[in-house]
Design a protein around this motif. Sequence first.
Motif, PDB file in Angstrom:
ATOM      1  N   GLU A 170       0.835  -1.211   0.000  1.00  0.00           N
ATOM      2  CA  GLU A 170       0.000   0.000   0.000  1.00  0.00           C
ATOM      3  C   GLU A 170       0.867   1.257   0.000  1.00  0.00           C
ATOM      4  O   GLU A 170       0.766   2.131   0.866  1.00  0.00           O
ATOM      5  CB  GLU A 170      -0.952   0.007   1.201  1.00  0.00           C
ATOM      6  N   MET A 171       1.686   1.348  -1.022  1.00  0.00           N
ATOM      7  CA  MET A 171       2.622   2.458  -1.170  1.00  0.00           C
ATOM      8  C   MET A 171       1.904   3.800  -1.254  1.00  0.00           C
ATOM      9  O   MET A 171       0.971   3.963  -2.037  1.00  0.00           O
ATOM     10  CB  MET A 171       3.449   2.218  -2.438  1.00  0.00           C
ATOM     11  N   LYS A 172       2.311   4.741  -0.405  1.00  0.00           N
ATOM     12  CA  LYS A 172       1.663   6.055  -0.414  1.00  0.00           C
ATOM     13  C   LYS A 172       2.523   7.119  -1.092  1.00  0.00           C
ATOM     14  O   LYS A 172       2.035   8.187  -1.437  1.00  0.00           O
ATOM     15  CB  LYS A 172       1.376   6.498   1.028  1.00  0.00           C
ATOM     16  N   LEU A 173       3.809   6.830  -1.241  1.00  0.00           N
ATOM     17  CA  LEU A 173       4.716   7.835  -1.802  1.00  0.00           C
ATOM     18  C   LEU A 173       4.634   7.861  -3.325  1.00  0.00           C
ATOM     19  O   LEU A 173       4.386   6.833  -3.956  1.00  0.00           O
ATOM     20  CB  LEU A 173       6.157   7.503  -1.402  1.00  0.00           C
ATOM     21  N   PRO A 174       4.846   9.044  -3.922  1.00  0.00           N
ATOM     22  CA  PRO A 174       4.900   9.094  -5.389  1.00  0.00           C
ATOM     23  C   PRO A 174       6.137   8.352  -5.901  1.00  0.00           C
ATOM     24  O   PRO A 174       7.198   8.421  -5.280  1.00  0.00           O
ATOM     25  CB  PRO A 174       5.004  10.594  -5.693  1.00  0.00           C
ATOM     26  N   MET A 175       5.950   7.616  -7.020  1.00  0.00           N
ATOM     27  CA  MET A 175       7.058   6.838  -7.580  1.00  0.00           C
ATOM     28  C   MET A 175       7.276   7.226  -9.030  1.00  0.00           C
ATOM     29  O   MET A 175       6.342   7.160  -9.830  1.00  0.00           O
ATOM     30  CB  MET A 175       6.724   5.342  -7.525  1.00  0.00           C
ATOM     31  N   VAL A 176       8.481   7.633  -9.349  1.00  0.00           N
ATOM     32  CA  VAL A 176       8.828   7.904 -10.735  1.00  0.00           C
ATOM     33  C   VAL A 176       9.597   6.685 -11.239  1.00  0.00           C
ATOM     34  O   VAL A 176      10.543   6.240 -10.593  1.00  0.00           O
ATOM     35  CB  VAL A 176       9.712   9.167 -10.846  1.00  0.00           C
ATOM     36  N   VAL A 177       9.132   6.130 -12.377  1.00  0.00           N
ATOM     37  CA  VAL A 177       9.788   4.927 -12.888  1.00  0.00           C
ATOM     38  C   VAL A 177      10.372   5.197 -14.255  1.00  0.00           C
ATOM     39  O   VAL A 177       9.692   5.685 -15.148  1.00  0.00           O
ATOM     40  CB  VAL A 177       8.799   3.750 -12.984  1.00  0.00           C
ATOM     41  N   ARG A 178      11.635   4.888 -14.387  1.00  0.00           N
ATOM     42  CA  ARG A 178      12.278   4.983 -15.684  1.00  0.00           C
ATOM     43  C   ARG A 178      12.780   3.588 -16.046  1.00  0.00           C
ATOM     44  O   ARG A 178      13.604   3.009 -15.354  1.00  0.00           O
ATOM     45  CB  ARG A 178      13.427   5.972 -15.614  1.00  0.00           C
ATOM     46  N   LEU A 179      12.184   3.036 -17.117  1.00  0.00           N
ATOM     47  CA  LEU A 179      12.588   1.703 -17.574  1.00  0.00           C
ATOM     48  C   LEU A 179      13.259   1.835 -18.931  1.00  0.00           C
ATOM     49  O   LEU A 179      12.907   2.704 -19.732  1.00  0.00           O
ATOM     50  CB  LEU A 179      11.368   0.792 -17.728  1.00  0.00           C
TER      51      LEU A 179
END
Length: 388
Positions: free
Chosen positions: A341-350
């Motif tokens: 239940e992740m509450k933090l914003p996540m930036v994903v670079r693949l």
Amino acid sequence: MKIHEYQAKEILRQFNIPLPDGKVADTPEKAREIAESLNSKVVVKAQIHAGGRGKGGGIKLANTPHEAYEAAKSILGMRLVTHQTGPEGKIVRKVLVEKATDIKQELYLSLLVDRSRNKECLVFMASEAGGMDIEEVAAHSPHKIIKVAVSPATGFSPFQARKLFYGLFIDKALFSQFSNIVKALYQIFVEKDASLIEINPLVITSEGTFVALDTKITFDDDALYRHPDIKELRDFTEEDPLEVEAVNAGVNYIKLDGEVGCMVNGAGLAMTTMDLIKLAGGNPANFLDVGGGASAERVEKAFRILTSDPKVKAILVNIFGGILRCDRVANGLIEAASKIEMKLPMVVRLQGTNVEEGRRLLQNSNLKFEVAEELYEAALKAVELSRS
Ligand code: GDP
Ligand code: MN
């Protein structure tokens, strides 16, 4: 890996280095019993992985078993703050109760790997200014430090002990005792794969004999597999709990002070990611390498580690999917983020195999993923989100 003073002294004892008699206690009652059996004045010493305990109130002399009881009572459980612990200090769980030594002179003696030299060698350091931090001596009176380099190829020779000894200006009659200690230090260092052994102070007693009053040993982590007995001496309560969790999960994690948590596969890519966060005006909260595998399980562990650091305000995931395809990575991220239940914003670079499919999966999930294509763009976004 670091160990406690009482553990280091057990090793020194096996190599016949002279030490005060003593035992470790975890209750005041036990401390009193030890003092009774030693039948002398004792010193009660806090066991934590940091120096400077004396000044911090972690070392007390006791004239009677009852005083030893009182000293242990005040030290055990205390949060001991020294110049090496940081302001949060360290909780004392054990004390070493030792026969007190009558000190005539305090010296310094150590053996370490000197990385500042061009040739790979070990260096003995000795000083007449014992009992103080060697860094302080080096800063204010460097002429009081004698250094003797020993090449691991040729090993230790008696003339090297002589060179150290004559720089100390002490009674010539002490030479053979001193030489035995120096020789034993070298033996311990090589046999046990240490990276530092320090005796500070090495004391000359009023009877004119040497005693190692305090000692510290650090071992080379990469050689621990050869020393199961030493590995057992590890005290996890002394280490950063998040770093311990990471070791158990097979994740390479080092805590730092910033706000942007990083999850990256590969050490080089992790370093680059940290550099770009800096360039984007932010600060990385950690170094974290999930390894080539980056399985859903590892990703979950990594997320848990990152979110248990209260300073982390946003997460930057930077994964190169080679053999492990990007769509698999994306599914792993989604699964892990929803599970915890992740509450933090996540930036994903693949980047890598099946990257389009990976990005699509992340965008279509109803979780807080921000997808970025370029690394610098990802870093800028993560820094911005860490501030909002
Ligand atoms: P550190 O402060 O963590 O480095 O702990 P040490 O074990 O080096 O102790 C600090 C200082 O306490 C020493 O330099 C000594 O001056 C003093 N000390 C420690 N043990 C004894 C002892 O048995 N007798 C006396 N007289 N002083 C001691
Ligand atoms: Mn010391």
